[in-house]
Design a protein around this motif. Structure first.
Motif, short mmCIF file in Angstrom:
data_model
loop_
_atom_site.label_atom_id
_atom_site.label_comp_id
_atom_site.label_asym_id
_atom_site.label_seq_id
_atom_site.Cartn_x
_atom_site.Cartn_y
_atom_site.Cartn_z
N ALA A 192 20.93 40.86 42.99
CA ALA A 192 22.03 39.93 42.71
C ALA A 192 23.31 40.67 42.38
CB ALA A 192 21.63 38.99 41.57
N ASP A 193 23.21 41.63 41.46
CA ASP A 193 24.40 42.39 41.08
C ASP A 193 24.91 43.26 42.21
OD1 ASP A 193 25.11 41.58 38.62
OD2 ASP A 193 24.44 43.34 37.54
N MET A 194 24.00 43.80 43.01
CA MET A 194 24.40 44.72 44.06
C MET A 194 25.15 44.04 45.20
SD MET A 194 21.06 47.19 44.38
CE MET A 194 20.46 48.15 42.97
N MET A 195 24.93 42.74 45.39
CA MET A 195 25.58 42.07 46.50
C MET A 195 26.55 40.97 46.06
SD MET A 195 24.03 39.85 49.61
CE MET A 195 24.11 38.41 48.56
N LEU A 196 26.10 40.07 45.19
CA LEU A 196 26.92 38.91 44.83
C LEU A 196 28.14 39.28 44.00
CD1 LEU A 196 24.18 36.26 43.91
CD2 LEU A 196 25.58 36.35 45.99
N LEU A 197 27.95 40.17 43.02
CA LEU A 197 29.06 40.50 42.13
C LEU A 197 30.20 41.22 42.86
CD1 LEU A 197 30.15 40.24 39.33
CD2 LEU A 197 28.90 42.31 38.66
N PRO A 198 29.92 42.25 43.68
CA PRO A 198 31.02 42.87 44.44
C PRO A 198 31.72 41.88 45.37
CG PRO A 198 29.11 44.30 44.43
CD PRO A 198 28.66 42.99 43.87
N LEU A 199 30.94 40.97 45.96
CA LEU A 199 31.52 39.97 46.85
C LEU A 199 32.48 39.06 46.09
CD1 LEU A 199 31.42 38.82 49.75
CD2 LEU A 199 29.58 37.31 48.99
N TYR A 200 32.07 38.64 44.90
CA TYR A 200 32.92 37.78 44.08
C TYR A 200 34.18 38.53 43.63
CZ TYR A 200 34.54 35.48 39.80
OH TYR A 200 35.32 34.90 38.82
N LEU A 201 34.00 39.77 43.18
CA LEU A 201 35.13 40.54 42.66
C LEU A 201 36.15 40.88 43.75
CD1 LEU A 201 33.20 42.98 40.30
CD2 LEU A 201 34.84 41.24 39.58
N GLN A 202 35.68 41.37 44.90
CA GLN A 202 36.59 41.87 45.92
C GLN A 202 37.09 40.77 46.87
OE1 GLN A 202 33.77 45.74 46.20
NE2 GLN A 202 35.26 45.64 47.83
N ASN A 203 36.19 39.95 47.37
CA ASN A 203 36.58 38.94 48.36
C ASN A 203 37.23 37.70 47.75
OD1 ASN A 203 35.26 40.77 49.93
ND2 ASN A 203 34.07 39.28 51.09
N VAL A 204 36.81 37.36 46.52
CA VAL A 204 37.32 36.13 45.90
C VAL A 204 38.44 36.42 44.91
CG1 VAL A 204 36.73 34.13 44.49
CG2 VAL A 204 35.10 34.97 46.19
N ARG A 205 38.22 37.40 44.04
CA ARG A 205 39.19 37.66 42.97
C ARG A 205 40.23 38.72 43.34
NH1 ARG A 205 37.67 36.06 37.95
NH2 ARG A 205 39.86 36.54 37.48
N GLY A 206 40.02 39.45 44.41
CA GLY A 206 41.02 40.41 44.87
C GLY A 206 41.01 41.75 44.16
N TYR A 207 39.93 42.07 43.44
CA TYR A 207 39.83 43.38 42.82
C TYR A 207 39.58 44.44 43.88
CZ TYR A 207 39.49 41.17 38.20
OH TYR A 207 39.73 40.46 37.05
N THR A 208 39.97 45.68 43.60
CA THR A 208 39.75 46.77 44.55
C THR A 208 38.29 47.21 44.48
OG1 THR A 208 40.25 48.52 42.94
CG2 THR A 208 42.11 47.57 44.17
N ALA A 209 37.91 48.01 45.48
CA ALA A 209 36.54 48.55 45.51
C ALA A 209 36.28 49.41 44.28
CB ALA A 209 36.34 49.36 46.79
N LEU A 210 37.28 50.16 43.86
CA LEU A 210 37.12 51.01 42.68
C LEU A 210 36.94 50.17 41.43
CD1 LEU A 210 37.07 53.78 41.39
CD2 LEU A 210 39.57 53.73 41.29
N GLU A 211 37.74 49.12 41.27
CA GLU A 211 37.62 48.24 40.10
C GLU A 211 36.26 47.55 40.07
OE1 GLU A 211 42.23 46.81 39.30
OE2 GLU A 211 41.09 45.93 40.96
N SER A 212 35.78 47.18 41.25
CA SER A 212 34.47 46.56 41.35
C SER A 212 33.37 47.54 40.94
CB SER A 212 34.23 46.09 42.79
OG SER A 212 32.93 45.56 42.94
#
Length: 502
Positions: free
Chosen positions: A286-306
């Motif tokens: 869940a953390d490995m896929m859903l959280l980065p997707l939410y942070l980067q694709n939805v909230r606009g955080y960078t890969a580094l911030e994620s």
């Protein structure tokens, strides 16, 4: 047998041996996750679509899944050093090819060659621990191994995010080359053979059926996330996989030299913990896929911030895994697993109501809490099951355990993608039907529908976690089976198989 009954481990220098194996495993597992944040860049680099780029991770997983069942044979046929060094040399070749690839096809080939080497290392490491450590001390050893299994993929996004922001994507592979060379050199001096070589006959039919079965099954699950479960490609792949694995199971039960000795499932704690591992592997993804997707694709955080958001949890997990190992050696796995699963479920519930304004600090705390919970149960559950097996089934038990986790990872990924995608479409339709589109932009509607889809996927993860929690109450500290018992079981199975053949 994977180890002689009277094997004397007192002459083995366990520290250097484990250091080499864990370092190799760390590199292999880290490599499995670093591509996640690099895919958007690679899509632009090679002018490819997302459906093509995802094969850099899917292909890696497929090769791993197909190769792992063969590791039991390899661990009985070759010495520990021969197998480890051969695996690392193959991994090095794939890494070099990836670093200098000038086309997507070459990069994909490099990744799949890497997977051939990486697929052997983790089962080999676990088998060595079962061989050189007595049952009452395996918890601490397995806890240290957890650093490679969990810590590496947890920091993978952080490392990859930093590299992608400051350097070329090739740096991820170029940086691995000298490290792998050093590991190969160290292994030459410190890696000793700890198992008895018995030169078993290779089960060719088992190799063919397992390759077709696990390969098509993993392919079907990996494609279900993007193609949908009703796709003919997915249905045919899953059907072929199920049929091939059914034939594989029947063939293995009849074989005198099975590729995977399924008699391991006669031991109740091994069977129970294997089932629990299916649930916890899905929860972990869940953390490995859903959280980065939410942070980067939805909230606009960078890969580094994620990646940085997951780092505190990774560090805490790294500290807790050896502690959990010591607690396991003293108290057993049952209550560690129950408490760990409960913590994980409660913190996962914190993700079922995400919004477009959920704070970064809140996400960091919930993600770190999940990692704390997982650190308590991941290795104790696996170790409890493997502890019950006789030494002759160690190699097969580790191969089965790692194969099941690979399949569970594929199922979990495709399940989460399917739930998220279908739920997002459903929420979008509900918003349009309610007239919400009149007061919102298209981008806003898509964002809110996607967030709801991610929330629903996390809710499914909670349900799977509850199943794992309930099963954890049945864990017991079963005494290790003796070789006499295993031999009696083998003799009984052989008689039954011969009777059936008539």
């Amino acid at each position: 047998m994977s180890a002689a009954a009277g094997f004397d481990s007192s002459s083995i220098k366990k520290g250097p041996l484990l250091f080499v194996l864990i370092l190799g495993a760390f590199i292999a597992v880290l490599n499995q996750t670093i591509m996640s944040v690099a895919l958007p860049v690679l899509m632009g680099e090679f002018s490819i679509q997302a459906s093509t780029a995802q094969w850099l991770t899917t292909g890696y997983m497929l090769v791993n899944g197909v190769l792992i069942p063969i590791t039991a044979y390899l661990m009985q046929r070759f010495t520990t050093r021969e197998l480890f060094q051969a695996s690392m040399v193959v991994f090095l070749g794939g890494t070099a090819l990836s670093a200098f690839a000038d086309s997507f096809e070459l990069l994909l080939a490099g990744r799949m060659i890497q997977a051939v080497g990486a697929g052997v290392i983790m089962p080999l490491l676990m088998n060595v621990i079962l061989t050189i450590f007595p049952r009452e001390k395996r918890g601490v050893a397995m806890g240290i191994v957890g650093l490679a299994i969990i810590f590496a993929p947890a920091i993978g996004p952080t490392v990859a995010g930093y590299v992608m922001e400051h350097y070329s994507w090739r740096t991820m592979f170029e940086g691995m080359i000298p490290v792998v060379v050093v590991v190969i050199a160290i292994a030459q001096f410190y890696l000793k053979n700890v198992t008895e070589r018995i030169f078993p006959k290779l089960d060719i039919m088992g190799v063919i059926l397992s390759t077709i079965g696990f390969g098509t099954l993993l392919y079907g699950f990996s494609r279900a996330g993007s193609k949908g479960w009703s796709s003919a490609e997915v249905i045919v792949s899953l059907a072929v996989g199920v049929i091939a694995l059914t034939l594989f199971t029947l063939q293995q039960l009849r074989s005198k030299s099975p590729l995977l000795d399924l008699r391991a499932f006669q031991y109740n704690m091994f069977t129970l913990t294997t089932i629990i591992n299916i649930a916890v592997t899905m929860v972990m993804y869940a953390d490995m896929m859903l959280l980065p997707l939410y942070l980067q694709n939805v909230r606009g955080y960078t890969a580094l911030e994620s990646g940085v958001l997951m780092l505190p949890g990774a560090l805490l997990m790294g500290l807790m895994m050896p502690v959990a190992g010591k607690l396991f050696d003293r108290f057993g796995a049952k209550w560690l697993s129950v408490i760990g699963m409960a913590i994980t479920i409660v913190t996962t519930l914190g993700f079922v109501n995400l919004s477009d304004s959920t704070s970064y600090t809140y996400l960091l705390l919930m993600s770190t809490g999940r990692r704390l919970g997982m650190a308590l149960f991941l290795m104790p559950i696996t170790t409890t099951g493997l502890n019950q097996l006789p030494a002759s089934l160690n190699a097969h038990g580790t191969a089965i355990s790692n194969t099941i986790k690979q399949v569970a990872g594929a199922i979990g990924t495709s399940l989460l993608v399917t739930v998220m995608t279908s739920s997002t479409k459903s929420h979008m339709q509900d918003m349009l039907a309610s007239g919400a589109a009149a007061n919102s932009t298209k981008e806003s509607l898509i964002m809110h529908a996607t967030i709801q889809g991610i929330n629903d996927a996390y809710l499914v993860i909670v349900g799977i976690g509850i199943v794992g929690l309930l099963l954890a109450f049945f864990i017991k500290n079963a005494a290790p089976a003796g070789e006499e018992e295993a031999s009696a079981a083998m003799s009984k199975n052989t008689q039954v198989s011969e009777a059936n053949s008539y």
